[in-house]
Each structure stands twice: as C-alpha cells, then as structure tokens.
Design a protein around this motif. Structure first.
Motif, PDB file in Angstrom:
ATOM      1  N   ASN A 207       0.816  -1.219   0.000  1.00 36.62           N
ATOM      2  CA  ASN A 207       0.000   0.000   0.000  1.00 36.62           C
ATOM      3  C   ASN A 207       0.847   1.266   0.000  1.00 36.62           C
ATOM      4  OD1 ASN A 207      -1.881  -2.152   1.591  1.00 36.62           O
ATOM      5  ND2 ASN A 207      -3.110  -0.734   0.387  1.00 36.62           N
ATOM      6  N   GLY A 208       2.156   1.095  -0.230  1.00 38.74           N
ATOM      7  CA  GLY A 208       3.026   2.265  -0.341  1.00 38.74           C
ATOM      8  C   GLY A 208       3.916   2.515   0.836  1.00 38.74           C
ATOM      9  N   GLY A 209       3.986   1.553   1.785  1.00 34.38           N
ATOM     10  CA  GLY A 209       4.839   1.727   2.946  1.00 34.38           C
ATOM     11  C   GLY A 209       6.308   1.817   2.556  1.00 34.38           C
ATOM     12  N   PRO A 210       7.078   2.515   3.403  1.00 35.75           N
ATOM     13  CA  PRO A 210       6.663   3.005   4.712  1.00 35.75           C
ATOM     14  C   PRO A 210       6.042   4.396   4.724  1.00 35.75           C
ATOM     15  CG  PRO A 210       9.002   3.397   4.456  1.00 35.75           C
ATOM     16  CD  PRO A 210       8.551   2.685   3.214  1.00 35.75           C
ATOM     17  N   ILE A 211       6.016   5.100   3.566  1.00 37.51           N
ATOM     18  CA  ILE A 211       5.485   6.454   3.559  1.00 37.51           C
ATOM     19  C   ILE A 211       4.951   6.791   2.170  1.00 37.51           C
ATOM     20  CG2 ILE A 211       7.799   7.418   3.114  1.00 37.51           C
ATOM     21  CD1 ILE A 211       6.950   9.871   4.804  1.00 37.51           C
ATOM     22  N   ARG A 212       3.722   7.319   2.133  1.00 36.34           N
ATOM     23  CA  ARG A 212       3.082   7.621   0.865  1.00 36.34           C
ATOM     24  C   ARG A 212       2.273   8.909   0.975  1.00 36.34           C
ATOM     25  NH1 ARG A 212      -1.588   3.944  -1.149  1.00 36.34           N
ATOM     26  NH2 ARG A 212      -2.111   5.876  -2.255  1.00 36.34           N
ATOM     27  N   LEU A 213       1.905   9.421  -0.173  1.00 39.81           N
ATOM     28  CA  LEU A 213       1.023  10.567  -0.271  1.00 39.81           C
ATOM     29  C   LEU A 213      -0.425  10.072  -0.327  1.00 39.81           C
ATOM     30  CD1 LEU A 213       0.750  13.671  -0.790  1.00 39.81           C
ATOM     31  CD2 LEU A 213       0.922  13.136  -3.242  1.00 39.81           C
ATOM     32  N   THR A 214      -1.352  10.821   0.293  1.00 38.15           N
ATOM     33  CA  THR A 214      -2.775  10.504   0.217  1.00 38.15           C
ATOM     34  C   THR A 214      -3.544  11.786  -0.086  1.00 38.15           C
ATOM     35  OG1 THR A 214      -2.509   8.711   1.838  1.00 38.15           O
ATOM     36  CG2 THR A 214      -4.742   9.477   1.425  1.00 38.15           C
ATOM     37  N   MET A 215      -4.100  11.852  -1.296  1.00 37.17           N
ATOM     38  CA  MET A 215      -4.862  13.021  -1.760  1.00 37.17           C
ATOM     39  C   MET A 215      -6.273  12.541  -2.080  1.00 37.17           C
ATOM     40  SD  MET A 215      -2.513  15.469  -1.768  1.00 37.17           S
ATOM     41  CE  MET A 215      -2.981  16.791  -2.895  1.00 37.17           C
ATOM     42  N   PRO A 216      -7.194  12.542  -1.136  1.00 32.59           N
ATOM     43  CA  PRO A 216      -8.449  11.801  -1.298  1.00 32.59           C
ATOM     44  C   PRO A 216      -9.417  12.357  -2.330  1.00 32.59           C
ATOM     45  CG  PRO A 216      -8.496  13.091   0.729  1.00 32.59           C
ATOM     46  CD  PRO A 216      -7.092  13.168   0.201  1.00 32.59           C
ATOM     47  N   TRP A 217      -9.237  13.588  -2.771  1.00 23.76           N
ATOM     48  CA  TRP A 217     -10.157  14.139  -3.775  1.00 23.76           C
ATOM     49  C   TRP A 217      -9.674  13.898  -5.206  1.00 23.76           C
ATOM     50  CZ3 TRP A 217      -6.750  17.135  -0.955  1.00 23.76           C
ATOM     51  CH2 TRP A 217      -5.938  18.040  -1.636  1.00 23.76           C
ATOM     52  N   LYS A 218      -8.521  13.274  -5.344  1.00 23.95           N
ATOM     53  CA  LYS A 218      -7.947  12.976  -6.656  1.00 23.95           C
ATOM     54  C   LYS A 218      -7.964  11.469  -6.915  1.00 23.95           C
ATOM     55  CE  LYS A 218      -4.819  16.967  -6.665  1.00 23.95           C
ATOM     56  NZ  LYS A 218      -5.229  17.560  -7.957  1.00 23.95           N
ATOM     57  N   TYR A 219      -7.851  11.099  -8.174  1.00 21.71           N
ATOM     58  CA  TYR A 219      -7.734   9.680  -8.485  1.00 21.71           C
ATOM     59  C   TYR A 219      -6.463   9.117  -7.854  1.00 21.71           C
ATOM     60  CZ  TYR A 219     -11.605  10.249 -11.732  1.00 21.71           C
ATOM     61  OH  TYR A 219     -12.846  10.507 -12.275  1.00 21.71           O
ATOM     62  N   GLY A 220      -6.527   7.838  -7.504  1.00 19.57           N
ATOM     63  CA  GLY A 220      -5.490   7.236  -6.685  1.00 19.57           C
ATOM     64  C   GLY A 220      -4.086   7.301  -7.244  1.00 19.57           C
ATOM     65  N   PHE A 221      -3.940   7.377  -8.569  1.00 21.43           N
ATOM     66  CA  PHE A 221      -2.574   7.389  -9.118  1.00 21.43           C
ATOM     67  C   PHE A 221      -1.803   8.639  -8.730  1.00 21.43           C
ATOM     68  CE2 PHE A 221      -5.065   9.266 -12.649  1.00 21.43           C
ATOM     69  CZ  PHE A 221      -4.301  10.375 -12.990  1.00 21.43           C
ATOM     70  N   LYS A 222      -2.494   9.679  -8.240  1.00 25.63           N
ATOM     71  CA  LYS A 222      -1.790  10.880  -7.784  1.00 25.63           C
ATOM     72  C   LYS A 222      -1.084  10.665  -6.442  1.00 25.63           C
ATOM     73  CE  LYS A 222      -1.712  14.512  -9.241  1.00 25.63           C
ATOM     74  NZ  LYS A 222      -0.769  15.179 -10.182  1.00 25.63           N
ATOM     75  N   SER A 223      -1.509   9.652  -5.704  1.00 22.84           N
ATOM     76  CA  SER A 223      -0.982   9.442  -4.352  1.00 22.84           C
ATOM     77  C   SER A 223       0.235   8.529  -4.390  1.00 22.84           C
ATOM     78  CB  SER A 223      -2.077   8.868  -3.450  1.00 22.84           C
ATOM     79  OG  SER A 223      -3.110   9.815  -3.277  1.00 22.84           O
ATOM     80  N   ALA A 224       1.390   9.123  -4.611  1.00 22.45           N
ATOM     81  CA  ALA A 224       2.642   8.383  -4.806  1.00 22.45           C
ATOM     82  C   ALA A 224       2.984   7.508  -3.606  1.00 22.45           C
ATOM     83  CB  ALA A 224       3.775   9.368  -5.077  1.00 22.45           C
ATOM     84  N   ASN A 284     -14.657  13.381  -5.290  1.00 22.01           N
ATOM     85  CA  ASN A 284     -14.762  12.206  -4.426  1.00 22.01           C
ATOM     86  C   ASN A 284     -15.504  12.514  -3.128  1.00 22.01           C
ATOM     87  OD1 ASN A 284     -14.361   9.441  -4.015  1.00 22.01           O
ATOM     88  ND2 ASN A 284     -12.414   9.726  -2.939  1.00 22.01           N
ATOM     89  N   GLY A 285     -16.375  13.522  -3.166  1.00 19.67           N
ATOM     90  CA  GLY A 285     -17.149  13.890  -1.987  1.00 19.67           C
ATOM     91  C   GLY A 285     -16.538  14.971  -1.129  1.00 19.67           C
ATOM     92  N   TYR A 286     -15.414  15.524  -1.555  1.00 21.58           N
ATOM     93  CA  TYR A 286     -14.683  16.513  -0.758  1.00 21.58           C
ATOM     94  C   TYR A 286     -14.746  17.920  -1.349  1.00 21.58           C
ATOM     95  CZ  TYR A 286     -12.804  12.293   1.392  1.00 21.58           C
ATOM     96  OH  TYR A 286     -12.675  11.087   2.031  1.00 21.58           O
ATOM     97  N   ALA A 287     -15.779  18.197  -2.123  1.00 19.72           N
ATOM     98  CA  ALA A 287     -15.858  19.492  -2.808  1.00 19.72           C
ATOM     99  C   ALA A 287     -15.848  20.666  -1.840  1.00 19.72           C
ATOM    100  CB  ALA A 287     -17.110  19.537  -3.687  1.00 19.72           C
ATOM    101  N   ASP A 288     -16.523  20.535  -0.705  1.00 18.88           N
ATOM    102  CA  ASP A 288     -16.570  21.649   0.245  1.00 18.88           C
ATOM    103  C   ASP A 288     -15.179  22.046   0.728  1.00 18.88           C
ATOM    104  OD1 ASP A 288     -19.295  21.710   0.035  1.00 18.88           O
ATOM    105  OD2 ASP A 288     -19.683  20.711   1.953  1.00 18.88           O
ATOM    106  N   GLN A 289     -14.280  21.073   0.797  1.00 15.83           N
ATOM    107  CA  GLN A 289     -12.939  21.342   1.309  1.00 15.83           C
ATOM    108  C   GLN A 289     -11.956  21.803   0.227  1.00 15.83           C
ATOM    109  OE1 GLN A 289     -14.575  18.397   2.082  1.00 15.83           O
ATOM    110  NE2 GLN A 289     -15.147  18.976   4.161  1.00 15.83           N
ATOM    111  N   VAL A 290     -12.192  21.443  -1.042  1.00 12.66           N
ATOM    112  CA  VAL A 290     -11.142  21.662  -2.040  1.00 12.66           C
ATOM    113  C   VAL A 290     -11.555  22.432  -3.292  1.00 12.66           C
ATOM    114  CG1 VAL A 290      -9.958  19.550  -1.301  1.00 12.66           C
ATOM    115  CG2 VAL A 290     -11.527  19.462  -3.261  1.00 12.66           C
ATOM    116  N   ALA A 291     -12.842  22.590  -3.544  1.00 13.74           N
ATOM    117  CA  ALA A 291     -13.260  23.219  -4.805  1.00 13.74           C
ATOM    118  C   ALA A 291     -12.673  24.609  -4.982  1.00 13.74           C
ATOM    119  CB  ALA A 291     -14.790  23.274  -4.883  1.00 13.74           C
ATOM    120  N   ALA A 292     -12.503  25.355  -3.899  1.00 19.17           N
ATOM    121  CA  ALA A 292     -11.974  26.725  -3.994  1.00 19.17           C
ATOM    122  C   ALA A 292     -10.552  26.756  -4.539  1.00 19.17           C
ATOM    123  CB  ALA A 292     -12.027  27.391  -2.624  1.00 19.17           C
ATOM    124  N   LEU A 293      -9.822  25.638  -4.443  1.00 17.86           N
ATOM    125  CA  LEU A 293      -8.461  25.591  -4.968  1.00 17.86           C
ATOM    126  C   LEU A 293      -8.422  25.815  -6.475  1.00 17.86           C
ATOM    127  CD1 LEU A 293      -7.100  22.439  -3.067  1.00 17.86           C
ATOM    128  CD2 LEU A 293      -6.403  24.802  -2.660  1.00 17.86           C
TER     129      LEU A 293
END
Length: 304
Positions: A207-224, A284-293
C-alpha cells in the motif's frame, strides 16, 4: 509523539463502522503496541463533529491490502506478496529543490517532528473501484513546514523508490522513476496527507509503505507510494501517467463523475469487498474542502 483527531470533518470509528470491528481493532492495537512503532499505536478520541462523514463503512482490511495497483511490482492486482520483499527500514527521504536548506532525512527522524493522527478517507481509483480506509499519518502541510520551501516554489514533486526487488521496473514502456506532483496550495490544503499507517498498523509495503502521499479528492494514481524524494520547484512536473498517456491522464486528476475516461465511464464506482456499484461524487465527496483551490483554473483540464 501522539496521535490526535481534531479536524472538523473527522468522526470516530463507531460512527462509520460496526462495533465488533472497533472492539477487535482496539485489542489488536493493544497487542501490537509493544512491538511495532508505538507512536503509530497511540490513540486519543476527540468529541465527534458531524461536518464530514465518509458516508460508507470501512473497507475490510483484507481487501484493501490485497487488491493493489503498484506497477513497480507488475501490472497484476495481486502483488501484495511480492511487495513484502521491499525493506521498510532503513528509509530516507531526500528534500531538495527550492528550499531554505536541502537535506536528507530518515523516516524515523521525520516522525519525531510531527504529531500523528488517524483519518478515515474514501479512496477512488481511476479504474472505477473504491475503498474507505483509516490512514495514520500527518498533514502534508506539516512536511512543508519542516522542509521550509522558498516563496518561489510553486509545486511539490514526489519521486518513488526504485529497488532491485521491484520486478516491474524491467518493463520497458514505463518512464521510471514514478513521479507525481501537486501545487503548493494543494499541498497546504487540510485534506492533503502523508500516510505512514493504515488500520492501526504501520503502512504495509503493498500500500506504499513506509510512507506515501494521500490526496483523497484525486484519483489514486496521484498518491505516490514509497516516497524517497520530495522536490520543490517553480515548474510543473511531467508526471508518470501523464507522460505515458496525456490524453487519458492529466496533471490535476480530480474526481468528477461527469468526465469519463476515454475508455470507460466515471459515473459510478465499485466498492472493494461488496462489489456494490455506487454513484461517484465530484471531488470524491470533498468538494466543500477543495473546490476553492480551482476557482481560478477553470480553463485547465482539472478532471482526468
């Protein structure tokens, strides 16, 4: 170091998953605490605030940890056993580019400088499957503070490991190393996360251990996954999948049910474990938190 939960959109386990799972998990944490990364095992409950909910139960751990995209190990979804060969320690991350002081830092030294917390996020793959995972880690904004980028830096670029145990690196069509990037303002958003654990345990290699990026409003391939280098730059990076198929995979890769992949619809997604099809949500359901970006970027290809 301690784990905290104090974001307005977080909820306790009990609010999103059956009680028996929670109780079993508490027992697991108690047993594991004496042997692996005690800092990841500590837990503190905060009052529940209902501003945000994952909206679905947690995905069972057995599904989230055995159905993985990890092209460094091959193009099969069943790479989890092969991935166990990737050693998780020692592990260092190079911080370079437009920084006050470029340097290399060991993962355990990095963890001493942050407060770990648990976040339950939905994860949406561009292939239209999805899961809901309890990640342990710290805000990406915290890493920015440690790295101290210059004001001229506009992008954060993540490079992942290339290890001899990764048989997929022999595939000639892929432009290794795997590189992903986000803007500085995306990196500073409260949802942007660096994950070092999941399900109350250290992050497994598949799953990307020991350290990975998690960007939940983007498609998973963005989370290195398996990050070994983080570079700060004023130039937008050429990312891995964008380089392979620019007509199919863009830099932004924000989730949008109305924007289809050239070869399949994104209107719904399949939940791991149940195989239930559910409607995809914008961001991905996070528009309130990120749409302004993206308010000033409407002319760009923000989705897919």
């Amino acid at each position: 170091m301690h784990i905290i939960r104090r974001r307005a959109w977080e909820v306790t386990d009990r609010a999103v998953t059956p009680e028996h799972f929670v109780l079993n998990r508490r027992s697991l944490l108690a047993g594991a605490a004496a042997t692996i990364l005690p800092s990841l095992m500590a837990r503190a409950e905060a009052p529940v605030k209902q501003d945000f909910k994952p909206g679905r139960p947690l995905t069972e751990e057995k599904y989230a940890t055995t159905y993985n995209n990890y092209y460094e190990f091959g193009d099969s979804k069943n790479i989890w056993q092969d991935a166990q060969a990737l050693k998780q320690r020692p592990w260092t991350i190079k911080l370079d580019g437009m920084l006050k002081q470029p340097r290399t830092i060991g993962i355990d030294d990095l963890l001493k400088q942050v407060s770990l917390e648990e976040r339950i996020y939905r994860h949406r793959c561009v292939e239209a499957w999805a899961m809901t995972v309890p990640w342990t880690g710290f805000p990406l904004a915290g890493l920015l503070k440690i790295a101290e980028p210059l004001g001229s830096a506009k992008y954060v670029v993540f490079e992942t490991a290339q290890d001899k145990v990764m048989s997929g690196l022999d595939a000639p069509l892929y432009p290794w190393p795997y590189v992903e990037g986000v803007t500085i303002d995306e990196a500073g958003n409260d949802l942007a996360f660096i994950s070092t654990g999941m399900y109350g345990k250290p992050l497994p290699p598949q799953n990307g251990g020991p350290i990975r990026l998690t960007m939940p409003w983007k498609y998973g391939f963005k989370s290195a996954k398996a990050i070994v280098r983080i570079t700060f730059t004023d130039k937008r990076p050429a990312t891995f999948w964008e380089a392979i198929g620019p007509s199919e995979y863009g830099f932004w890769a924000n989730v949008n049910p109305a924007v289809a992949h050239p070869r399949w619809s994104q209107a719904s997604e399949r939940l791991l474990g149940s195989d239930e099809r559910v409607p995809t949500q914008i961001f991905n359901g996070y528009a309130d938190q990120v749409a302004a970006l993206y308010a000033d970027r409407k002319t760009e290809k923000l989705f897919m």
